[in-house]
Design a protein around this motif. Sequence first.
Motif, PDB file in Angstrom:
ATOM      1  N   LEU A  86      43.612  40.359  28.617  1.00  0.00           N
ATOM      2  CA  LEU A  86      43.678  41.388  29.644  1.00  0.00           C
ATOM      3  C   LEU A  86      42.523  42.379  29.472  1.00  0.00           C
ATOM      4  O   LEU A  86      41.797  42.696  30.421  1.00  0.00           O
ATOM      5  N   ILE A 101      39.181  40.678  30.339  1.00  0.00           N
ATOM      6  CA  ILE A 101      39.017  40.495  31.785  1.00  0.00           C
ATOM      7  C   ILE A 101      38.633  41.821  32.435  1.00  0.00           C
ATOM      8  O   ILE A 101      37.724  41.882  33.266  1.00  0.00           O
ATOM      9  N   THR A 152      35.945  35.623  35.644  1.00  0.00           N
ATOM     10  CA  THR A 152      37.195  36.380  35.671  1.00  0.00           C
ATOM     11  C   THR A 152      38.377  35.480  36.019  1.00  0.00           C
ATOM     12  O   THR A 152      39.423  35.537  35.371  1.00  0.00           O
ATOM     13  N   LEU A 153      38.187  34.633  37.045  1.00  0.00           N
ATOM     14  CA  LEU A 153      39.298  33.796  37.487  1.00  0.00           C
ATOM     15  C   LEU A 153      39.695  32.782  36.414  1.00  0.00           C
ATOM     16  O   LEU A 153      40.881  32.538  36.192  1.00  0.00           O
ATOM     17  N   ALA A 175      41.640  34.592  33.990  1.00  0.00           N
ATOM     18  CA  ALA A 175      42.928  34.990  34.558  1.00  0.00           C
ATOM     19  C   ALA A 175      43.895  33.812  34.573  1.00  0.00           C
ATOM     20  O   ALA A 175      45.097  33.992  34.344  1.00  0.00           O
ATOM     21  N   TYR A 229      45.171  33.495  31.166  1.00  0.00           N
ATOM     22  CA  TYR A 229      46.113  34.604  30.951  1.00  0.00           C
ATOM     23  C   TYR A 229      47.455  34.299  31.609  1.00  0.00           C
ATOM     24  O   TYR A 229      48.513  34.478  31.010  1.00  0.00           O
ATOM     25  N   SER A 266      46.067  38.966  43.045  1.00  0.00           N
ATOM     26  CA  SER A 266      44.663  38.858  42.639  1.00  0.00           C
ATOM     27  C   SER A 266      43.846  40.152  42.769  1.00  0.00           C
ATOM     28  O   SER A 266      42.919  40.348  41.987  1.00  0.00           O
ATOM     29  N   VAL A 290      43.138  41.724  39.428  1.00  0.00           N
ATOM     30  CA  VAL A 290      42.316  41.046  38.426  1.00  0.00           C
ATOM     31  C   VAL A 290      40.835  41.060  38.807  1.00  0.00           C
ATOM     32  O   VAL A 290      39.971  41.201  37.955  1.00  0.00           O
TER      33      VAL A 290
END
Lengths: 420, 276
Positions: free
Chosen positions: A347, A350, A398-399, A402, A405, B115, B118
Amino acid sequence: MTAAFVAGADASSEVPLKRRLKRAERTRRLKALALILPLLLFLLFTFLGPIAGMLWRSVDDWEVRQVLPHTVAALADWDGKDVPGEPAFAALAGDIRTARDAGTVAIASKRLNYALNGFRTIMAGTARNLKTLPEPGTAKDTLIGINPAWGERATWAAIKGASGPLTSFYLLGALDLTRNVDGAIVAAPEEQAIYRDVFGRTFTISFGVTALCLILGFPVAYMLATLPTGQSNLLMIFVLLPFWTSLLVRTCAWIVVLQSEGIVNDSLRWIGLIDEPLRLIYNRFGVYVAMTHVLLPFMILPLYSSMRSISPAYMRAAASLGASPVTAFLRIYLPQTVPGIGAGSLLVFILAIGYYITPALVGGAADQMISYFIAFYTTETVNWGLASALGAVLLLATLLLAVVYGKLVHGQQVTGGMKN
Amino acid sequence: MSDNHAPRTASQRIAWITTVVVASLVLVFLMAPILAIMPLSFSSGSYLTYPLPGLSLRWYEDFLNSPRWVSSLKNSVIIGVASTILSMVLGTLASLGLAQWKSKFKPLVLAIVLSPVVVPGVITAVGLYFFFAPLGLTGSYAGLILAHTALSTPFVVITVSATLQSFDMNLARAAASLGASPLYAFRRVILPLILPGLASGALFAFATSFDEVVVVLFMAGPEQRTLPREMFSGIRENISPTITAAAVILTTISVILLATLEALRRRNERLKGNLR
């Protein structure tokens, strides 16, 4: 016979019920969907659409195609082995004349200048000196006469490379790659190759901040999880209040505290440890301090919740079986906090790689992260293709993180459910 | 809890004391800068250093007399309230739908809805800037409200969904069996029970908008500058004591939000405790 009869009887009595059930189920599903749909449509307009648009811009290549349409058409079959023939020169001369009258030369030359440094000058000079359309058959000599660069393969390769409609130019550029005259992917010239450094710096800072958050957050989470509820709730304010305090307030506070006339420098001087104020802000140190401060609660909270769920019975069992406190901690306690460590670290990482405000305010020129360059190319130099390509790379990173995560936290929930 | 973890041996005691000392230092690190900046806003001098030459409220007066600061505070409230209302409507409806929707696409939809949390702020901001500019939505309240709504709704969905999860759907069924229409059942049975969850969601949404600055940097015209935006340029230029006054005002609002949220959480836990 009997079987068929039974089946028939079953069918006659059950099918309507099944159908009714199915219909009820379907209405339920439609009702649920109707409730979700407004938000999805809203996000399509305010979030997904804009991001898709940004991704599109990272591969969209329209400028040269629009301003020099005939040149692009004439170059369609050019094999790139030698300078193209007279028809391409004639098309270019015509396009430049038209573009000059329409005032669109700058649009194309800006794009071409990205591909080949100095192209802006070539275009501007040619547009200025091309008084009339050259006589048929003399376009090549006229243009080369105005600027010898037209007699070089690289100039034409730049136009061909920017012909669109799609391009990998910006995405390659974001990774410090480019295409050479022959169209092969090669390393970008050194003075343009800065983005791997920027990504490297972004990841280094983010990794450092994550590590600092883990080192500082672990004891806090452990203490909060171990203390009686009343005391830990009280101490939790020390975590939650900064968490809720505006990012700008916290960044501003660090500048006030760390600046050369700030509290830290004043105290150090008063104690006599230093004579000259230390440079604590507008450099990497300041970035680490402020970012760690901002992101620390995002580490403490997941760690705390994972530690809360560890039964003290395990540690007692380990002790009763003769494990030393250190062994018991390392072999029994620590492994059980791993999901919390993983979730908190991911977290923080990111959030850190996308940071903009804090480095922009407390960092120096050499501490700016990838977000700064995306903002810079969007608003300052208006190189939207490159801004979008850098954004696409950051978004991808990032994705991916994620998704990891999501799997991790999801798994945690599953095990949590199994424990109960 | 504490008894179970109570240190037994000398080495355990040393380890525990070390933990407490280190953890306390970290807690001080978390609080210190915020506590350090506050008294400076009450200084009668214009230097941001200790010791304070004297106490005065002149920087607060300065804040309130400055059209720039006051209008930025007003903008923050307008945009915050509007986007909170919008994200509450969209988020609550979606949470109600998600609670009863069973489909293999649910994780995907949930991922899409969540989303905006994030995705890095700069990416959202740049995308919106490109997308909204041709529509005339940059430099407008509407554009900022829409953008902030997109950023706040995930928090509404998370909070309201969590509340719905602990809500006993049998109560809604009982209401229906007693002849209540779905709307009536929602208004008289479901709504009162999930109201604290909705309130927390609204607080989260408001706080998200109130603290947001990256999108505002890209999208706001001079008319829509919010308090964080004004602070951003203030910090860039030169930190004046007026900024510390603004910081204290912002922090006070955060504390009020946090305290309300905490009160709601406590109330919820108490109710749960009573049920058990």
